[in-house]
Design a protein around this motif. Structure first.
Motif: not given
Length: 534
Positions: A194-195, A217-220, A320-321, A325-327
């Protein structure tokens, strides 16, 4: 089974939980806890005051990413440490405070024993995330395991264990100690999807990052690039996305940054309290209502505070990040760099000439020491940097001018940071007023050869408070405490020291100081040093 005293077993349990250093001042009420310390691989650092022990543990934790540990006596040792625990609570910094307490048969009786408090654990319950009095020696492994589980699993903060003096020397069959395991919350896939959908649909998203986002940091960064979102960092998140076109290293209390946020159609907030010392430091109530908010936090209670989120996500920021990202998939990245660049430019333009001059000094520090860490106290140059500064990496800018706001934090916290990162020069940016709260910690730095440069911002008193009084029509009073000659104080502790005649000399002075093995002191005087003010 190995029979050890409780004190010896405590050191074994700290070691198995990856503790490498303890900050503390031994006393009659803790000597049994020191029995196994000298024979262990754990380093001991002695501050000049127990408050310094707590602040050193805080600075160590922020830089190392591991819990900092303070070891103090019962009564005044623990009450001296409370200010540091409160700062850690407000800034979500993991520190473990281990204290003594008087013998078990005296607790609650008020017999007037040395260092006695009416209810020491009751006092700690109002502040610590977890506190325990070790009445049964056999409980020690479980208590230490629980303490580290609390430190590592949820929103960090101070944890406390107290050991009665008659328990410290008792025998305990320790067995094979084992480390605590972290169990952080993870959001379900449906919520993360949803996010991702909301993020993809947004035309003008913005990301807000607090100290809890640093590990993600990397994921964001990848999310920001994918959806074209400028990334606004609070004080404890500064240095995230260093050099990136999407970074906005400016306070969300600034009008220009608030305008960026107000014009967005979606805000993603990662690991930020959304508290007033970052988002409303002028107490004007001007932070905008958000059109849509995805809020990621490791603390369920925090998710329920402040503006209601469109989509609350109970999770660590990193988990969460990665899930979002996966979605998001591999769609074409959007470009939000123009909005970020405009916000950066406007945030700088919004500053007064004096503030820009102070920001320029911070820039000069990083230019001279690109691998340096700036640990700040509550002083004008630090306030300026909290409004806008662009550090070269995370964990290279932090201070106590937000959250609890304790004066005297900088010097001991800088020592702790230097212990955590011995190869990096640490600059303690401290005012003449705040420095005198913990001036003796120069000696602690000298004792261990900490690579700390005490950069004293001397404006002959509490200038920020004096300005506030004048602006509010109050006759200034109590804001001009006399200061010693800091160069002579440094000399007394064996530190090389220099008073700058011009800010242009700062870079060279810092490089010279950083080349030395131990601590140094450099003073900038607001009126006597050319270029200190605009």
């Amino acid at each position: 089974m190995t029979t050890r005293t409780v004190g010896e077993a405590l050191i074994d349990l700290l070691a198995v939980n990856d503790v490498e250093v303890v900050f503390g001042i031994p006393g009659v009420h803790t000597v049994e806890l020191y029995r196994g310390l000298a024979a262990s691989a754990i380093r001991h650092v002695t501050p000049r005051h127990e408050q310094g022990a707590g602040f050193m543990a805080d600075g160590y934790a922020r830089v190392s990413g591991k819990p900092g540990v303070a070891l103090v006596i019962t009564g005044p040792g623990l009450t001296n440490t409370i200010t540091a625990m409160a700062q850690a609570r407000q800034d979500s910094v993991p520190i473990l405070v281990i204290s003594g307490v008087n013998r078990r048969d005296s607790l609650g009786h008020g017999r007037g024993l040395l260092h006695e408090l009416p209810d020491q654990q009751g006092m700690m319950k109002t502040l610590a995330l977890y506190t325990h009095t070790l009445l049964n020696p056999a409980d020690l492994p479980a208590v230490v395991e629980r303490a580290f589980a609390v430190l590592l699993s949820g929103r960090p903060g101070p944890v406390h264990i107290e050991i009665p003096t008659d328990v410290m020397g008792k025998p305990i069959d320790l067995g094979t100690p084992k480390p605590a395991e972290a169990t952080r919350p993870r959001a379900d896939a449906e919520r993360l999807q949803h996010a991702a959908i909301l993020s993809t649909e947004a035309a003008r998203p913005v990301i807000l990052c607090g100290g809890g986002a640093v590990s993600a940091e990397d994921g964001i960064r990848r999310i920001a690039e994918r959806i074209g979102a400028p990334v606004v960092t609070t004080v404890n998140a500064r240095g995230m996305l260093a050099g990136h076109a999407l970074r906005v290293p400016a306070s969300p209390s600034l009008k220009s940054v608030r305008r960026l946020i107000a014009e967005s159609d979606l805000v993603l907030a990662f690991g930020t309290e959304l508290g007033p010392t970052d988002y409303d430091m002028y107490v004007d109530g001007g932070f905008p209502a958000l059109k849509a908010l995805i809020r990621v936090d490791i603390d369920a209670a925090q998710l329920a505070r402040g503006q209601q989120a469109t989509l609350p996500v109970l999770s660590s920021a990193r988990s969460a990040a990665a899930g979002i990202l996966g979605f998001l998939g591999d769609g074409k990245p959007r470009d939000g760099s123009a909005r970020a660049a405009a916000a950066r430019k406007a945030a700088l333009a919004e500053q007064t000439p004096k503030t820009r001059a102070e920001i320029g000094i911070i820039d000069a520090i990083y230019a001279a020491l690109p691998d340096g860490i700036i640990v700040g106290d509550s002083t004008q140059a630090v306030y300026a940097g909290n409004l806008y500064c662009d550090p070269p990496r995370p964990k290279s800018w932090f201070n106590a001018a937000t959250g609890y706001g304790a004066l005297g934090y900088g010097p001991p916290a800088a020592v702790g940071a230097a212990v955590a990162a011995p190869d990096a020069p640490v600059v303690c940016l401290v005012g003449d007023g705040g420095f005198q709260f913990s001036l003796a910690e120069i000696g602690s730095a000298a004792d261990i050869g900490a690579r700390v440069i005490f950069l004293v911002w001397n404006n002959d008193g509490y200038q920020e408070i004096e300005n506030h009084m004048v602006e509010n029509g109050i006759m200034p009073e109590g804001v001009r405490p006399s200061a010693p000659d800091f160069l002579k104080v440094a000399e007394a502790y064996g530190l090389p020291a220099l008073r700058l005649d011009s800010v242009d000399r700062l870079g060279a002075a810092l490089k010279e100081a950083a080349a030395r093995k131990g601590p140094s002191l450099v003073e900038i005087h607001q009126t006597a040093t050319k270029g200190a003010t605009a």
